[in-house]
Design an enzyme around this catalytic site. Structure first.
Site, short mmCIF file in Angstrom:
data_model
loop_
_atom_site.label_atom_id
_atom_site.label_comp_id
_atom_site.label_asym_id
_atom_site.label_seq_id
_atom_site.Cartn_x
_atom_site.Cartn_y
_atom_site.Cartn_z
N ASP A 25 0.83 -1.20 0.00
CA ASP A 25 0.00 0.00 0.00
C ASP A 25 0.86 1.26 0.00
O ASP A 25 1.97 1.27 0.54
CB ASP A 25 -0.90 -0.01 1.24
N ASN A 27 1.47 3.34 -2.92
CA ASN A 27 2.08 3.74 -4.19
C ASN A 27 1.60 5.11 -4.65
O ASN A 27 2.40 5.98 -5.03
CB ASN A 27 1.78 2.71 -5.28
N SER A 71 -10.42 -7.09 -5.51
CA SER A 71 -11.69 -7.06 -6.23
C SER A 71 -12.40 -5.72 -6.05
O SER A 71 -13.28 -5.37 -6.84
CB SER A 71 -12.59 -8.21 -5.74
N ASN A 73 -10.62 -2.83 -6.09
CA ASN A 73 -9.85 -1.81 -6.78
C ASN A 73 -10.43 -1.39 -8.13
O ASN A 73 -10.04 -0.36 -8.70
CB ASN A 73 -8.39 -2.27 -7.00
N TRP A 74 -11.41 -2.16 -8.64
CA TRP A 74 -12.10 -1.73 -9.86
C TRP A 74 -12.86 -0.42 -9.63
O TRP A 74 -13.25 0.26 -10.59
CB TRP A 74 -13.08 -2.81 -10.32
N ILE A 196 -6.79 -5.38 7.22
CA ILE A 196 -6.39 -6.42 6.27
C ILE A 196 -7.15 -6.34 4.95
O ILE A 196 -6.82 -7.06 4.01
CB ILE A 196 -6.52 -7.83 6.88
N GLU A 208 0.92 -13.45 12.35
CA GLU A 208 1.43 -12.27 13.06
C GLU A 208 1.36 -11.06 12.13
O GLU A 208 1.80 -11.14 10.99
CB GLU A 208 2.88 -12.51 13.51
#
Length: 250
Positions: A25, A27, A71, A73-74, A196, A208
């Site tokens: 994550d 970018n 899924s 991110n579209w 997550i 962990e």
């Protein structure tokens, strides 16, 4: 190959994580901070992938799983999604031969049906080329979601046991998208967020977790070693008490 489930048996807790899973994550924010277009951050992020793959292989990590495109991110701007797809094609074209030369297997998991025929063909070709490599398995999760994974596994399980009305975990696990890999020992998320995000929901049951503010393009070998060192200082009890662990080691 059958791997131990952390909720049905007590798995091994190796000093070097056998399986590392990463949400890459930050970018876009890395690029924005530098007054660059967001795609520049994704391009730079590919370099970080190369660095981390090489470092994990040298440290004895057997499985590295990277969340490349969820899924959800579209929902991003169409231009950014299009650029990400082109970057995926370019990365496959450039990196697969290097992975193969280093005895690394590549797997791509997710609902690949939404990708165009060219990309699907490149993915299938890359998986075939590297299928027999044994040093490390790199999995790229693309158009992947943890809930999708569980639902598709349920569908396959029900189809494999027609008429059955009661199921056990052992019947579902073989149908998960990453049934070929052990559960992750260490989960890393870069970019400062601490969630997550629908990634490996089933598999992360006793993993962990390590969160860092570092944006993915800046994630270095030193950052990886920091995450592994943090993992090595955890007491992995898997539902047991600390006293039980102490008795086992004495």
């Amino acid at each position: 190959m059958k791997y131990t489930s952390s909720t049905t048996e007590v798995p091994e807790a190796p000093n070097v994580p056998r399986h590392v899973a990463i949400i890459m994550d930050g970018n876009g924010r890395w690029a924005t901070k530098r007054y660059l277009p967001r795609v520049a951050g994704h391009v730079k992020g590919v370099e970080a992938v190369r660095t981390v793959v090489e470092a994990c292989a040298r440290r004895g990590v057997e499985y590295l799983t990277l969340f490349a495109f969820s899924s959800e991110n579209w929902r991003r701007p169409e231009e950014e999604v299009s650029l990400l797809m082109r970057l995926f094609v370019t990365a496959l074209d450039r990196e697969v031969s290097k992975l193969h030369a280093n005895n690394i297997r590549l797997k791509v998991v997710g609902d690949l049906s939404r990708f165009d025929a060219k990309l699907q063909g490149m993915i299938a070709s890359a998986e075939r080329k590297t299928a027999n490599n044994t040093r490390m398995t790199v999995t790229v999760c693309a158009n992947y979601g943890g809930r999708w994974d569980i639902m598709q596994a349920v569908g396959k399980m029900v189809a494999a046991h027609p008429g059955a009305g009661d199921f056990a975990e052992e019947q579902l696990a073989p149908h998960l998208a990453m049934a070929y890999a052990p559960e992750p020992d260490l989960f890393i998320r870069t970019g400062g967020e601490q969630r997550i995000s629908n990634f490996l929901l089933w598999q992360l049951a006793y993993t962990e977790l390590f969160f860092t503010d570092t944006y993915w393009p800046d994630f270095s070998i030193e950052c990886l070693d920091e995450a592994i060192a943090s993992y090595q200082h955890r007491e992995r009890r898997f539902g047991r008490t600390g006293a039980q662990l102490a008795e086992k080691t004495n």
